[in-house]
Design an enzyme around this catalytic site. Structure first.
Site, PDB file in Angstrom:
ATOM      1  CE  LYS A 137      93.499  82.464  21.615  1.00  0.00           C
ATOM      2  NZ  LYS A 137      93.965  81.079  21.456  1.00  0.00           N
ATOM      3  N   GLY A 195      92.407  73.550  16.544  1.00  0.00           N
ATOM      4  CA  GLY A 195      92.551  72.112  16.745  1.00  0.00           C
ATOM      5  C   GLY A 195      92.517  71.276  15.483  1.00  0.00           C
TER       6      GLY A 195
END
Lengths: 253, 65
Positions: free
Chosen positions: A93, A154
């Site tokens: 990733k 987040g």
């Protein structure tokens, strides 16, 4: 479901492994949701690394190492090489962060790193924006999966740019795409799947929920519902009402 | 010889990276290494010699999103 570098996953839910209240809660979240992929990172040893890795291995999920925290292509490339050596997977990733407040990908560093890593045999999952031009350049560089953001990492804001994401999905109908980051609620994950995305990757929405295992399960159900809805070919919305009950045969009152 | 291990100065007797990992207590732990900012594969550790002032990063699997 579209496959990811030849791998068909049993679930369209990918979960991060950070910020859970305890390792037991992390494990419960994976078990209750059936998430198919766990993202992990590489960090300096702080006395917990061995136990953490043993637990992840026991989950039996596919591991997707990240380059989180890297702010340059060079740093991300080195981290990816270390991750492949350690985790024994070509999957990475790829995060190259361009801004400290938004954690927005640095498109230039991302492309540079993606080119180098794809040429070196990595199977790159680039964490990117919904920018179509960048998407094309990443595909040209050898990426066979894209991971557009929903919203800043987040933040829990959901799908910040629905228009951009719809356009990206439509522009590359055959490219497997994962909505990565920014999801806060299962309804947002369901919407991403309804829009035709192939999976969602989230962490904070589950880890910081009051009951992470229950929230992970809720996300798993939402992802399944969204994918089923997409496959069922939803109706086209219209501006005007259209009665669902037949008018013919209505009584003369 | 003095090297920097994960940002902290350490005095070691080891000549190679593999020996240094043993000496520093990593034993057969699962780690990834970089030397002076460049990736160092596990297979190269037994032959990679260390020099005074080298920066060795030893990373392990951790939580990540």
């Amino acid at each position: 479901m579209r496959d990811f570098y030849g791998v068909t996953l049993p679930s369209a839910l990918m979960l991060g492994t950070a910020r859970y209240p305890s390792p037991a809660v992390l494990e419960a979240a994976f078990r209750s949701s059936g998430a198919a992929v766990a993202t992990v990172s590489l960090r300096r040893e702080q006395g917990q690394g061995g136990a953490f890795w043993d637990m992840i291995r026991e989950l039996g999920v596919r591991v997707l190492p990240n380059t989180a925290g890297c702010h340059s292509a060079r740093e991300a490339i080195t981290t990816a090489q270390m991750a492949r050596d350690l985790f024994d997977t070509p999957w990475i990733k790829l995060e190259v962060i361009g801004h400290a407040d938004t954690l927005q990908p640095d498109p230039f560093g991302l492309l540079e790193a993606a080119e180098a890593l794809a040429a070196d045999g990595f199977e790159v999952f680039p964490y990117t924006t919904e920018d179509q031009v960048l998407a094309q350049r990443l595909l040209d560089a050898g990426c066979k999966v894209l991971m557009p953001w929903g919203a800043p990492i987040g933040s829990g804001l959901g799908l910040n740019n629905r228009y951009g994401l719809r356009m990206l999905r439509a522009a590359f109908p055959d490219v497997p795409m994962v909505i990565d980051a920014g999801l806060g609620l299962p309804s947002q994950a369901a919407e991403a799947m309804e829009m035709g995305f192939d999976a969602v990757l989230l962490n904070t929405a589950v880890a910081e929920a009051g009951d992470p295992a229950a929230m992970a399960r809720a996300f798993a159900l939402a992802v399944e519902a969204g994918a089923a809805a997409r496959a069922a070919d939803p109706m086209e919305p219209r501006e005007m009402a259209s009665p669902s009950t037949p008018l013919i045969g209505k009584g003369w009152l | 010889m003095k090297i920097e291990l994960n940002g902290a100065e350490r005095d070691i007797a080891a000549a190679t990276v593999a020996e240094a990992l043993d000496e520093l207590g990593f034993g057969d732990r699962r780690v990834a290494t970089a030397l002076n900012g460049a990736f160092l594969p596990a297979s190269a550790r037994p032959v990679q010699r260390l020099h005074d002032g080298d920066r060795l990063e030893v990373l392990t699997p951790m939580q990540g999103g």
